[in-house]
Motif scaffolding. Structure first.
Motif, PDB file in Angstrom:
ATOM      1  N   ASN A 188       0.831  -1.198   0.000  1.00 47.37           N
ATOM      2  CA  ASN A 188       0.000   0.000   0.000  1.00 47.37           C
ATOM      3  C   ASN A 188       0.867   1.249   0.000  1.00 47.37           C
ATOM      4  OD1 ASN A 188      -2.913  -1.054   0.436  1.00 47.37           O
ATOM      5  ND2 ASN A 188      -1.731  -2.141   1.996  1.00 47.37           N
ATOM      6  N   LEU A 189       0.232   2.379  -0.274  1.00 49.31           N
ATOM      7  CA  LEU A 189       0.932   3.656  -0.271  1.00 49.31           C
ATOM      8  C   LEU A 189       0.194   4.638   0.627  1.00 49.31           C
ATOM      9  CD1 LEU A 189       2.650   5.536  -3.124  1.00 49.31           C
ATOM     10  CD2 LEU A 189       0.873   6.743  -1.831  1.00 49.31           C
ATOM     11  N   VAL A 190       0.932   5.277   1.506  1.00 45.58           N
ATOM     12  CA  VAL A 190       0.398   6.355   2.333  1.00 45.58           C
ATOM     13  C   VAL A 190       0.908   7.667   1.759  1.00 45.58           C
ATOM     14  CG1 VAL A 190       0.376   7.409   4.624  1.00 45.58           C
ATOM     15  CG2 VAL A 190       0.225   4.919   4.383  1.00 45.58           C
ATOM     16  N   SER A 191      -0.015   8.571   1.466  1.00 42.53           N
ATOM     17  CA  SER A 191       0.334   9.834   0.826  1.00 42.53           C
ATOM     18  C   SER A 191       0.156  10.990   1.802  1.00 42.53           C
ATOM     19  CB  SER A 191      -0.553  10.047  -0.411  1.00 42.53           C
ATOM     20  OG  SER A 191      -0.229  11.263  -1.061  1.00 42.53           O
ATOM     21  N   PRO A 192       1.242  11.462   2.413  1.00 42.73           N
ATOM     22  CA  PRO A 192       1.127  12.579   3.354  1.00 42.73           C
ATOM     23  C   PRO A 192       0.949  13.905   2.605  1.00 42.73           C
ATOM     24  CG  PRO A 192       3.148  11.294   3.705  1.00 42.73           C
ATOM     25  CD  PRO A 192       2.605  10.928   2.365  1.00 42.73           C
ATOM     26  N   GLY A 193       0.321  14.854   3.288  1.00 40.23           N
ATOM     27  CA  GLY A 193       0.222  16.199   2.748  1.00 40.23           C
ATOM     28  C   GLY A 193       0.198  17.216   3.866  1.00 40.23           C
ATOM     29  N   MET A 194       0.928  18.308   3.691  1.00 40.31           N
ATOM     30  CA  MET A 194       0.924  19.414   4.649  1.00 40.31           C
ATOM     31  C   MET A 194       1.323  18.951   6.051  1.00 40.31           C
ATOM     32  SD  MET A 194      -0.064  21.719   2.490  1.00 40.31           S
ATOM     33  CE  MET A 194      -0.553  23.179   3.387  1.00 40.31           C
ATOM     34  N   ILE A 195       2.489  18.321   6.146  1.00 35.12           N
ATOM     35  CA  ILE A 195       2.983  17.807   7.417  1.00 35.12           C
ATOM     36  C   ILE A 195       4.081  18.725   7.956  1.00 35.12           C
ATOM     37  CG2 ILE A 195       4.015  15.827   8.585  1.00 35.12           C
ATOM     38  CD1 ILE A 195       1.216  15.304   7.415  1.00 35.12           C
ATOM     39  N   LEU A 234      -1.505  -0.405   8.672  1.00 35.52           N
ATOM     40  CA  LEU A 234      -1.314  -1.200   7.461  1.00 35.52           C
ATOM     41  C   LEU A 234      -0.322  -2.343   7.668  1.00 35.52           C
ATOM     42  CD1 LEU A 234      -1.178   1.676   4.832  1.00 35.52           C
ATOM     43  CD2 LEU A 234      -3.028   0.015   5.121  1.00 35.52           C
ATOM     44  N   CYS A 235       0.586  -2.182   8.617  1.00 35.68           N
ATOM     45  CA  CYS A 235       1.587  -3.221   8.876  1.00 35.68           C
ATOM     46  C   CYS A 235       1.106  -4.285   9.848  1.00 35.68           C
ATOM     47  CB  CYS A 235       2.859  -2.584   9.446  1.00 35.68           C
ATOM     48  SG  CYS A 235       3.729  -1.501   8.291  1.00 35.68           S
ATOM     49  N   GLY A 236       0.011  -4.024  10.533  1.00 37.68           N
ATOM     50  CA  GLY A 236      -0.457  -4.932  11.569  1.00 37.68           C
ATOM     51  C   GLY A 236      -1.625  -5.795  11.147  1.00 37.68           C
ATOM     52  N   PRO A 237      -2.193  -6.524  12.080  1.00 42.66           N
ATOM     53  CA  PRO A 237      -3.277  -7.460  11.762  1.00 42.66           C
ATOM     54  C   PRO A 237      -4.538  -6.789  11.226  1.00 42.66           C
ATOM     55  CG  PRO A 237      -2.961  -7.259  14.143  1.00 42.66           C
ATOM     56  CD  PRO A 237      -1.802  -6.585  13.499  1.00 42.66           C
TER      57      PRO A 237
END
Length: 256
Positions: A188-195, A234-237
Motif C-alpha cells: 500500500n501507499l500512504v500519501s502525506p500532505g501538509m505535514i 497497514l503493517c499490523g493485523p
C-alpha cells in the motif's frame, strides 16, 4: 466474534524503514517499535541522527539497530536488507520512506537533478523491494508500505521530478500488489500532505510553493505521528485485507 487485538500487535515482527533518522521516517520507526516490532533505522549519511533515533527507541523499551546505506545503489539496498536478516533473523515489514523533495524550474532542471529525485524515490524503493522480496514472502504476512506525497496526485509548480517520482510510486504500489498477493504480502501507499517537519534546506525548500495553494480543511497541518499511525495499521493485523491502495493523510487539503 472479533478477537481482541494484542496491545502490541507487531510483537515478533521485524521492520525496515528507509530514511528513518528524522521527521516522518523517524516517527514511523518509533511507532512500529512501540507496537512491538524490531526496527532497522536507516539513513544514507549523518550517523549521529541514526544513532539518536535508535537510542530513543531503546530508551522507550523498543528494539532497534541502525544501518547506514545508500539505497540508490544495489549494494546499499542489499546491505540494508541483510542487516535485518543478520541481526533479527527475519523481515516482515518494509517501509519505503526515503525521499528528496527539492524544487526546481523546468527551464533550469538538469538531468542530474531529475535522477537525484527519481533515484531515491523510485530506484531506491525498487531495489529494496527486490532485495526484500523472498524474506517478506517467507514471513507469511509481509507488508510493504510506500510513502508517497500529495503532489503526486495534485501536481505542483517547480516539482516535475518530485511529482513524477511520487506518481510513479503509486503505479509501483499497484503493480507490486498484483505480483505479491499470492504470497500474502500486502502493498500500500500512504500519501502525506501538509505535514510539519524540520526541513533540510539541502534537500527540500523551507516553504514549498504548493503549501500556498492547498489548505487543510481541518485547520491545521499534520504531524509525523499522524502518518505513523496509518502506516502502523497497514503493517499490523488490522491491515491484512488492504492492498494496492493509496491512503491520503492530509487533513482534507486534497480530496481525490
Amino acid at each position: 466474534m472479533h478477537e481482541p487485538t494484542s496491545p502490541r500487535p507487531l510483537h515478533g515482527k521485524v521492520a525496515i524503514v528507509t530514511g528513518s533518522a528524522r521527521n516522518i521516517g523517524r516517527s514511523i520507526a518509533c511507532r512500529l517499535a512501540a507496537e512491538g516490532a524490531s526496527v532497522v533505522v536507516n539513513g544514507r549519511s549523518r550517523p549521529e541522527q541514526v544513532d539518536a533515533t535508535v537510542a530513543f527507541i531503546r530508551e522507550h523499551g523498543g528494539t532497534a539497530v541502525g544501518c547506514l546505506a545508500d539505497i540508490t545503489e544495489e549494494d546499499g539496498a542489499n546491505r540494508l536488507i541483510a542487516c535485518a536478516i543478520e541481526t533479527f533473523g527475519r523481515l516482515d515489514i518494509l517501509v519505503n520512506n526515503a525521499a528528496v523533495r527539492q524544487e526546481a524550474d523546468l527551464a533550469t532542471m538538469s538531468l542530474a537533478d531529475w535522477r537525484r529525485i527519481t533515484g531515491v524515490v523510485l530506484d531506491g524503493a525498487f531495489l529494496c523491494v527486490r532485495a526484500a522480496r523472498e524474506h517478506l514472502i517467507a514471513s507469511g504476512a509481509g507488508a510493504i508500505v510506500n510513502i508517497g506525497g500529495m503532489t503526486g496526485s495534485s501536481g505542483a509548480k517547480a516539482r516535475v521530478h518530485v511529482v513524477t517520482a511520487k506518481a510513479g510510486l503509486v503505479g509501483m504500489t499497484k503493480a507490486l500488489a498484483w505480483d505479491l498477493a499470492e504470497a500474502n504480502v500486502t502493498v500500500n501507499l500512504v500519501s502525506p500532505g501538509m505535514i510539519e517537519t524540520e526541513r533540510d534546506l539541502s534537500t527540500a525548500p523551507a516553504k514549498p510553493k504548493h503549501h500556498a495553494v492547498h489548505h487543510p480543511l481541518l485547520g491545521r497541518r499534520g504531524t509525523p505521528e499522524d502518518i505513523a499511525g496509518v502506516v502502523q495499521m497497514l503493517c499490523g493485523p488490522d491491515g491484512r485485507f488492504v492492498t494496492g491502495q493509496v491512503i491520503h493523510v492530509n487533513g482534507g487539503a486534497y480530496l481525490p
